[in-house]
Motif scaffolding. Structure first.
Motif, PDB file in Angstrom:
ATOM      1  N   TYR A 167       0.833  -1.205   0.000  1.00 58.00           N
ATOM      2  CA  TYR A 167       0.000   0.000   0.000  1.00 58.00           C
ATOM      3  C   TYR A 167       0.870   1.258   0.000  1.00 58.00           C
ATOM      4  O   TYR A 167       0.708   2.162  -0.825  1.00 58.00           O
ATOM      5  CB  TYR A 167      -0.916  -0.007   1.223  1.00 58.00           C
ATOM      6  CG  TYR A 167      -1.663   1.291   1.456  1.00 58.00           C
ATOM      7  CD1 TYR A 167      -2.710   1.657   0.630  1.00 58.00           C
ATOM      8  CD2 TYR A 167      -1.315   2.135   2.493  1.00 58.00           C
ATOM      9  CE1 TYR A 167      -3.398   2.855   0.839  1.00 58.00           C
ATOM     10  CE2 TYR A 167      -1.981   3.326   2.705  1.00 58.00           C
ATOM     11  CZ  TYR A 167      -3.027   3.682   1.880  1.00 58.00           C
ATOM     12  OH  TYR A 167      -3.698   4.867   2.083  1.00 58.00           O
ATOM     13  N   LEU A 168       1.820   1.273   0.930  1.00 61.20           N
ATOM     14  CA  LEU A 168       2.649   2.456   1.100  1.00 61.20           C
ATOM     15  C   LEU A 168       3.455   2.747  -0.168  1.00 61.20           C
ATOM     16  O   LEU A 168       3.510   3.898  -0.628  1.00 61.20           O
ATOM     17  CB  LEU A 168       3.578   2.235   2.301  1.00 61.20           C
ATOM     18  CG  LEU A 168       4.224   3.444   2.936  1.00 61.20           C
ATOM     19  CD1 LEU A 168       3.206   4.471   3.369  1.00 61.20           C
ATOM     20  CD2 LEU A 168       5.067   3.011   4.143  1.00 61.20           C
TER      21      LEU A 168
ATOM     22  N   SER B 212      -6.361  -4.273  -7.527  1.00 61.98           N
ATOM     23  CA  SER B 212      -6.186  -2.984  -6.854  1.00 61.98           C
ATOM     24  C   SER B 212      -6.722  -3.046  -5.436  1.00 61.98           C
ATOM     25  O   SER B 212      -6.169  -2.416  -4.527  1.00 61.98           O
ATOM     26  CB  SER B 212      -6.808  -1.843  -7.667  1.00 61.98           C
ATOM     27  OG  SER B 212      -8.146  -1.642  -7.351  1.00 61.98           O
ATOM     28  N   SER B 213      -7.765  -3.838  -5.230  1.00 62.41           N
ATOM     29  CA  SER B 213      -8.295  -4.003  -3.874  1.00 62.41           C
ATOM     30  C   SER B 213      -7.238  -4.599  -2.947  1.00 62.41           C
ATOM     31  O   SER B 213      -7.056  -4.147  -1.810  1.00 62.41           O
ATOM     32  CB  SER B 213      -9.526  -4.905  -3.938  1.00 62.41           C
ATOM     33  OG  SER B 213     -10.052  -5.093  -2.660  1.00 62.41           O
TER      34      SER B 213
ATOM     35  N   VAL C  62      -4.042  -4.342  -3.127  1.00 56.15           N
ATOM     36  CA  VAL C  62      -2.951  -3.409  -2.835  1.00 56.15           C
ATOM     37  C   VAL C  62      -3.435  -2.203  -2.031  1.00 56.15           C
ATOM     38  O   VAL C  62      -2.786  -1.780  -1.080  1.00 56.15           O
ATOM     39  CB  VAL C  62      -2.282  -2.939  -4.149  1.00 56.15           C
ATOM     40  CG1 VAL C  62      -1.312  -1.791  -3.896  1.00 56.15           C
ATOM     41  CG2 VAL C  62      -1.578  -4.111  -4.820  1.00 56.15           C
ATOM     42  N   TYR C  63      -4.601  -1.661  -2.389  1.00 52.62           N
ATOM     43  CA  TYR C  63      -5.002  -0.390  -1.787  1.00 52.62           C
ATOM     44  C   TYR C  63      -5.927  -0.535  -0.575  1.00 52.62           C
ATOM     45  O   TYR C  63      -6.003   0.376   0.236  1.00 52.62           O
ATOM     46  CB  TYR C  63      -5.682   0.505  -2.831  1.00 52.62           C
ATOM     47  CG  TYR C  63      -4.736   1.005  -3.893  1.00 52.62           C
ATOM     48  CD1 TYR C  63      -3.711   1.882  -3.560  1.00 52.62           C
ATOM     49  CD2 TYR C  63      -4.840   0.592  -5.209  1.00 52.62           C
ATOM     50  CE1 TYR C  63      -2.822   2.337  -4.519  1.00 52.62           C
ATOM     51  CE2 TYR C  63      -3.962   1.046  -6.182  1.00 52.62           C
ATOM     52  CZ  TYR C  63      -2.957   1.920  -5.827  1.00 52.62           C
ATOM     53  OH  TYR C  63      -2.080   2.367  -6.770  1.00 52.62           O
ATOM     54  N   SER C  64      -6.666  -1.639  -0.490  1.00 58.60           N
ATOM     55  CA  SER C  64      -7.655  -1.740   0.586  1.00 58.60           C
ATOM     56  C   SER C  64      -7.310  -2.771   1.651  1.00 58.60           C
ATOM     57  O   SER C  64      -7.639  -2.587   2.807  1.00 58.60           O
ATOM     58  CB  SER C  64      -9.032  -2.123   0.002  1.00 58.60           C
ATOM     59  OG  SER C  64      -9.407  -1.237  -1.013  1.00 58.60           O
ATOM     60  N   MET C  65      -6.688  -3.869   1.239  1.00 57.74           N
ATOM     61  CA  MET C  65      -6.592  -4.983   2.176  1.00 57.74           C
ATOM     62  C   MET C  65      -5.449  -4.846   3.173  1.00 57.74           C
ATOM     63  O   MET C  65      -4.494  -4.115   2.961  1.00 57.74           O
ATOM     64  CB  MET C  65      -6.478  -6.286   1.395  1.00 57.74           C
ATOM     65  CG  MET C  65      -7.743  -6.550   0.598  1.00 57.74           C
ATOM     66  SD  MET C  65      -7.913  -8.267   0.121  1.00 57.74           S
ATOM     67  CE  MET C  65      -8.989  -8.066  -1.312  1.00 57.74           C
TER      68      MET C  65
ATOM     69  N   ALA D 264      -1.184  -0.802  -9.190  1.00 52.38           N
ATOM     70  CA  ALA D 264      -1.335  -1.969  -8.315  1.00 52.38           C
ATOM     71  C   ALA D 264      -0.701  -3.228  -8.907  1.00 52.38           C
ATOM     72  O   ALA D 264      -0.096  -4.029  -8.178  1.00 52.38           O
ATOM     73  CB  ALA D 264      -2.820  -2.204  -8.032  1.00 52.38           C
TER      74      ALA D 264
ATOM     75  N   VAL E 162       1.329   4.313  -2.884  1.00 54.40           N
ATOM     76  CA  VAL E 162       0.823   5.683  -2.744  1.00 54.40           C
ATOM     77  C   VAL E 162       1.906   6.757  -2.666  1.00 54.40           C
ATOM     78  O   VAL E 162       1.741   7.844  -3.207  1.00 54.40           O
ATOM     79  CB  VAL E 162      -0.169   5.861  -1.558  1.00 54.40           C
ATOM     80  CG1 VAL E 162      -1.388   4.966  -1.754  1.00 54.40           C
ATOM     81  CG2 VAL E 162       0.470   5.628  -0.214  1.00 54.40           C
TER      82      VAL E 162
END
Lengths: 456, 456
Positions: B323-324, B392-393, B395-398, B341, B327
């Protein structure tokens, strides 16, 4: 009268002296914090529900000062695309395709994520179907400030959604009458302003008058992207902040969100007028840029934290936002001492309460305030063990999974990670199903990241 | 022969074509992936353990290419202090105060966090008490590459830890003989190089010779802080990377960690020599600065991901690091399309396997490779619902809490979040207790962030 005693934990009171009580107690009477610190055995009322919190931390519920409840079902729709695609081809069509009941489910799913990540109070910048959001907040038991996304000019508004300044204000006054100070005082209603792109001078000035007259706040995206500041200069003759200042809109009841592109003079204006800031580090990193948080804190500006909405950040998780806000400004300034953990915890609690003009009742564990609190277990997983320094551990190591209990207005929202009053599995299943339907109705197609082979 | 069938999931194979099998299966035979995709009923061997993964994702186990197992008990000791305080007053004294058994517990606690966040293979840059770390890795069942922190010159080394180049190499050769290719092939041993500050030219050149001769890699911190590059120029006549190039040390078996301060020419040198990079976004944000990841990926450099050690990053969690990393480079470049992602997932799997020279056996779900895999449940909490785009979920949400199962070498490391073979609660309790003892032995005092009131 009902009494709940949290006994023998590390109480991070966030009170004026910021006392941490080791082996401390919190006594709750109905919806109010009755006492904090040492509660002698003899002053515990009969019938008190006693919760042993030894080895755990108790702190004020976190305040998320910017979260779009109505966007939860669009999580991940805007990943890895440019800003215009994000806005025009993803977020707006998706929001417009949502029904009233879609928004209700979206808000419930968002409340679940907020509660499970330690949030007991939030501010919503406004979306469509405010009544549906209000219903969800009432059901979830959380504290929140509603608003309505308001636009009376500019581009990008579909003909059927255009409204005059008068209409935009009348609808909000009606919503204010319906929702402000409802649900045992948990729900408040504020005036919404989308951005300078879509807000006329008349709307800005009359909104300020109404907010002052009714003693409420205004929630507005300010200096979010560089293009916005350029647009304001070209069309209003001054940057967004200077323009708001010229109109007399800057003041202690303005909650300015993002505020990435501020000049030093504009920071001084914020300080002068006690404008409140909602810093959204996840959204900032994804599309906006770095807000000048160390510079704001140095000036004594009230900086709070928000998550923004799910198509923009993906994580409506204040535990993650605290971590992110604590590390990105170190990376930008190459100063590992900047924005330390204790400041971050203040931003997420006391500053959050001040930013939403509710610090007389929430934001710290102080006798007489509302009983909004969370319990944190540092030992419930390998990611936060060992703890040498509880405050820095909270900010740098812990996740929402460490939040075990949550209370709002003296009522349990969550115990041992089980949310009371909401059927989590059913809400999530419905959220997943509706999310796909809305996407298809909106005609949004996402290209698979990798080639898909259908087996079954 | 034992067989395990994962049935009817979304299989993110990360194979050469990067196929995602919808409703796909993975068949494991002993320690090997036998088949991926559609497994017909008739080809399922009798006695196969069948795991229904419908609604879930199966992907290769994540590879953490830089994690200090021996630093786990020092988590949070270096928060919000400058680099010299971090190194001289916190990390070094703490490490030196640790006993062999402290290191064993540290490594076990770290393995727990790695497993629970989806890692099945890691590379350790080297610490003291390598044997204690090796024991822990053997017990945990995870795959890993050990090394020994090696220094033969420069400042900051206590007299009792000084060693000659000959001694430094002899100890490593002995450790290589003892640990390389042990524990059913799960454990490998590499040559360690700390940094240019403490490594002589002779050590660098002879390390390269040995690594080439034994067919293993070298693990080194490279261009970590600006001061390092300045130091190399002043004392070696060239920047760290140019100096390594002059000595002939750059090559496909060099794993260069951090690499924050590289020039465009140095990036070209990395590409030319196929040097492997371990990007550690958490550590970078905390103290180092931004590595030029988009620029590295554009050149085709093999960039992998690492967490670094617990006093430096606090989260040994590859789900957070994905995630980090996804972003922060968007924030730096103001380009929301950079480092998407799918690249991130490649960095954490196939690139990781290449970086640790193990891609012939791991990094993708490909028949014939070792059965290292994880299962992810997107629906087990409100933070990842809904899913519109699974990659993408992820990488960005989980979060690591979405990882339900983990397998290494065909054996379950974790099922339904319960780690097999390790007593999580006992290890964490011992880690917490030992951590405080070590801190007191090392004479490290942490000032409380807020005033402490002792109640009990």
């Amino acid at each position: 009268m009902s009494h709940i005693l949290l006994r023998n934990g590390l109480i991070l009171s966030m009170n004026e002296r910021r006392e941490m009580f080791e082996g401390g107690d919190v006594l709750v009477e109905n919806d109010i914090i009755k006492a904090v610190g040492a509660i002698p055995e003899e002053s515990i009322p009969e019938g008190t529900e006693v919760v042993d919190v030894s080895g755990r931390m108790v702190l004020p519920g976190l305040v998320n000062t910017h979260v779009h409840l109505c966007q939860q079902l669009g999580r991940g729709l805007g990943d890895d695309v440019d800003l215009l695609t994000w806005l025009h081809d993803r977020t707006w069509p998706y929001e417009l395709a949502m029904t009233e009941e879609d928004v209700h489910v979206s808000a419930l799913a968002c409340c679940l994520e907020l509660i499970k990540s330690g949030v007991t109070c939030f501010a919503e910048p406004g979306g469509r179907h405010v009544d549906a959001m209000g219903r969800a907040v009432r059901e979830a038991g959380i504290r929140g400030i509603l608003a309505r996304s308001t636009m009376d000019c500019g581009e990008g508004i579909r003909p059927e959604h255009r409204e005059s300044t008068d209409e935009a204000l009348a609808v909000q006054l009606e919503l204010h009458d319906r929702w402000h100070d409802t649900a045992e005082g948990r729900i408040r209603y504020w005036m919404g302003l989308r951005t300078i792109f879509n807000n006329s001078n008349e709307l800005l000035c009359r909104t300020k008058e109404i907010a002052d007259a009714r003693g409420i706040g205004m929630h507005m995206h300010v200096s979010e992207v560089k293009e916005e500041v350029d647009f304001a200069r070209a069309t209003r003759g001054a940057s967004t902040v200077e323009h708001l200042n010229n109109l007399g809109v800057l003041g202690p009841n303005l909650l300015a969100v993002h505020t990435v592109w501020l000049t030093p003079r504009e920071l001084d204006l914020f300080r002068l007028h006690d404008v409140k800031v909602s810093h959204n580090p996840g959204a900032a990193m994804r599309v906006l840029g770095f807000a000048h948080v160390p510079e704001m804190l140095a000036r004594g500006i009230c900086v709070s934290l928000g998550t923004d909405g799910a198509p923009c950040n993906n994580r409506m998780d204040m535990m993650d936002e605290m971590y992110l806000a604590a590390v990105i400004h170190k990376g930008r300034t190459l100063d590992p001492t900047t924005v330390p953990a204790e400041r971050m915890l203040e931003m997420a609690t006391v500053n959050g309460a001040r930013a939403v003009l509710w610090d007389d009742q929430i934001g710290s564990l102080t006798p007489g305030k509302k009983a909004d609190l969370i319990v944190i277990d540092p030992m419930n997983g390998p990611g936060s063990v060992p703890v040498h320094d509880p405050v820095s551990s909270l900010v740098y190591s812990m996740h929402s999974s460490n939040v075990t209990h949550s209370m709002c207005n003296g009522r349990w929202l969550m115990q041992d990670r089980v949310v009371a009053g909401l059927d989590e599995a059913a809400i999530l299943a419905e959220a997943q199903e509706r999310a796909g339907h809305i996407r298809r109705r909106a005609g949004i197609e996402l290209k698979p990241r990798f080639p898909v082979v259908k087996v079954r």
